[in-house]
Enzyme design. Structure first.
Site, PDB file in Angstrom:
ATOM      1  N   ASN A   1       9.452  -6.791  -5.215  1.00 27.10           N
ATOM      2  CA  ASN A   1       8.913  -5.498  -4.814  1.00 27.10           C
ATOM      3  C   ASN A   1       7.638  -5.731  -4.019  1.00 27.10           C
ATOM      4  O   ASN A   1       6.776  -6.521  -4.416  1.00 27.10           O
ATOM      5  CB  ASN A   1       8.612  -4.629  -6.042  1.00 27.10           C
ATOM      6  CG  ASN A   1       7.986  -3.296  -5.663  1.00 27.10           C
ATOM      7  OD1 ASN A   1       6.779  -3.153  -5.681  1.00 27.10           O
ATOM      8  ND2 ASN A   1       8.820  -2.330  -5.301  1.00 27.10           N
TER       9      ASN A   1
ATOM     10  N   GLU B   1      11.898  -4.414   0.122  1.00 35.64           N
ATOM     11  CA  GLU B   1      10.998  -4.118   1.231  1.00 35.64           C
ATOM     12  C   GLU B   1      10.879  -5.276   2.216  1.00 35.64           C
ATOM     13  O   GLU B   1      10.730  -5.063   3.432  1.00 35.64           O
ATOM     14  CB  GLU B   1       9.611  -3.752   0.697  1.00 35.64           C
ATOM     15  CG  GLU B   1       9.547  -2.439  -0.060  1.00 35.64           C
ATOM     16  CD  GLU B   1       9.931  -2.552  -1.522  1.00 35.64           C
ATOM     17  OE1 GLU B   1      10.001  -1.521  -2.216  1.00 35.64           O
ATOM     18  OE2 GLU B   1      10.169  -3.703  -1.981  1.00 35.64           O
TER      19      GLU B   1
ATOM     20  N   ASP C   1      -9.667   8.720  -0.867  1.00 33.98           N
ATOM     21  CA  ASP C   1      -8.218   8.750  -0.656  1.00 33.98           C
ATOM     22  C   ASP C   1      -7.909   9.288   0.734  1.00 33.98           C
ATOM     23  O   ASP C   1      -8.804   9.492   1.560  1.00 33.98           O
ATOM     24  CB  ASP C   1      -7.545   9.592  -1.751  1.00 33.98           C
ATOM     25  CG  ASP C   1      -6.218   8.986  -2.189  1.00 33.98           C
ATOM     26  OD1 ASP C   1      -5.467   8.538  -1.312  1.00 33.98           O
ATOM     27  OD2 ASP C   1      -5.951   8.964  -3.401  1.00 33.98           O
TER      28      ASP C   1
END
Length: 423
Positions: free
Chosen positions: A132, A194, A241
């Site tokens: 992953n 991925e 963020d």
């Protein structure tokens, strides 16, 4: 791989900068344009690297073909090829573990908890689901790292699945090719590989290098940090963020560093929190997923864009070739369903440039009527990134604007004047 791209693109060159706030000021000033800083505490830094144009260039395609190109690569993800090439190890030098405090890892904003890795591709492996790769913010704190794990993400699942058997092997790759970054930011199911997807995007094998202290093979980025994700927790945050606002402090897992490696003359990738690059890498991978979801309802959908003004997360524009009077409103509902974090969506005809905010606003101004063409949905599940939402109940209001030309109207009235080409 990243060096060849950096050498081939137009970029702003800066002689030197300090890693505390000054990198931020430079990247903010040139937000959306690649910036190469020649000297940050003796290291080289690239920032603002991944906009739509440089990602397309790195893949050898036109920027307007990005969404369909990603869709095709997703369909061929399982055919991606990974090659472990241990001759690549010769390109790296090893550093003492405390050297990480000398690396050009920025402190971006005034309330940051410390220096943050923001572009690191985090690699883990699960015996049932394989490799992953994902991107997470990572705080550099004293002699260890603290990684923010979002509960719904696969890394969090793999960590909790394996931590009961002991520390989890991890590697953080900094300075990866844009295809690797784009793939790591893509959400698939737990079996989605991925790294194979990155290979499919590049249309060639992705070369990996075997780590020295953990059982992982990783893309040959500019920097590689090897370590163990432990059961120990430490404070992570505050940190900015995607909306440019501060996230809260949480207890998050500690990474014990086991090895530091970098290429000779390595270039560190500084990804500005809340900047265009952050937004593009977060939003761009969602567009093919949205397109597929909308296409199930509106087969004539042409394109989808999550807009920078909406943080490439909360706002979208959808282009359709309108066939029936209800297509615009059905496209709104399909878009909201295909990206649950979406807050506002505008549906336009295919003569509107969805990447041009002025063109989209023009469509709203000339083709939409508020009493007829606006859909409002109250108390829907929304994004935790929206500071205006009801975070306690995880609810928000959502809105769609059908800015397509009504089929009841004479379309000739909406055709924009053109200047003929010279004869």
């Amino acid at each position: 791989m990243i060096k060849e791209l950096i050498n081939s693109i137009d970029k702003i060159e800066i002689e030197s900068a300090d890693k505390k706030y000054e990198i931020t000021k430079i990247l903010k000033k040139y937000d959306g344009k690649p910036v190469y800083i020649k000297d940050v505490n003796g290291y080289k830094v690239i920032g603002n690297l991944c906009n739509r144009e440089t990602i397309a260039r790195s893949l050898g395609i036109d920027v307007n073909d990005l969404m369909n190109y990603m869709l095709n690569a997703m369909d061929n993800e399982k055919n991606g090829e990974l090659i472990v090439d241990n001759s690549l190890k010769e390109q790296y030098i090893s550093d003492d573990l405390d050297k990480i405090n000398e690396y050009p890892i920025p402190i971006y904003y005034e309330k940051d908890a410390g220096p943050y890795l923001t572009s690191g591709v985090v690699i883990v492996k699960d015996k049932d689901y394989g490799v992953n790769a994902s991107i997470h913010r990572i705080l550099v704190k004293d002699n260890h790292l603290v990684i923010r794990m979002v509960e719904q993400r696969h890394l969090h699942y793999i960590y909790n699945k394996n931590i009961k058997d002991g520390d989890v092997d991890v590697a953080v790759v900094i300075g990866a090719h844009p295809a690797v970054l784009l793939a790591a930011a893509t959400s698939g199911d737990i079996t989605f590989n991925e790294l194979k997807y990155a290979s499919a995007l590049m249309k060639k094998p992705l070369k990996l290098v075997k780590c020295d202290t953990v059982d992982l093979e990783v893309p040959a980025g500019e920097y590689i940090i090897e370590g163990k994700i432990t059961s120990e927790m430490d404070d992570e945050g505050p940190f900015v963020d995607i909306t440019g606002t501060y996230d809260t402090v949480r207890k998050q897992p500690v990474i014990k560093i086991t090895a530091l490696k970098r290429k000779k003359d390595a270039i560190f990738h500084a990804l500005l929190p809340g900047g265009v690059e952050h937004k593009i890498l977060m939003g761009l991978p969602q567009e093919p997923r949205m397109y597929r979801g909308i296409r199930n309802t509106i087969p004539s959908v042409k394109n989808v864009a999550l807009t920078e003004g909406g943080c490439c997360w909360l706002h979208a524009v959808v282009s359709i070739e309108k066939k029936t009077e209800g297509d615009g409103k059905n496209a709104i509902l399909a878009a909201l369903a295909s990206h649950p974090s979406l807050k506002h969506v505008v549906v336009v005809d295919d003569d509107i440039n969805i990447y041009d905010p002025n063109d989209v606003e023009y469509a709203i101004a000339t083709r939409a009527q508020a009493d007829r063409d606006i859909i409002i949905i109250k108390d829907a599940k929304g994004s935790s990134l929206d500071p205006s939402g009801d975070h306690e109940n995880k609810l928000t209001a959502k809105m769609g604007i059908d800015a397509t030309i009504s089929l009841k109207k004479n379309r000739d009235e909406f055709i924009r004047a053109k200047i003929p080409d010279d004869e």
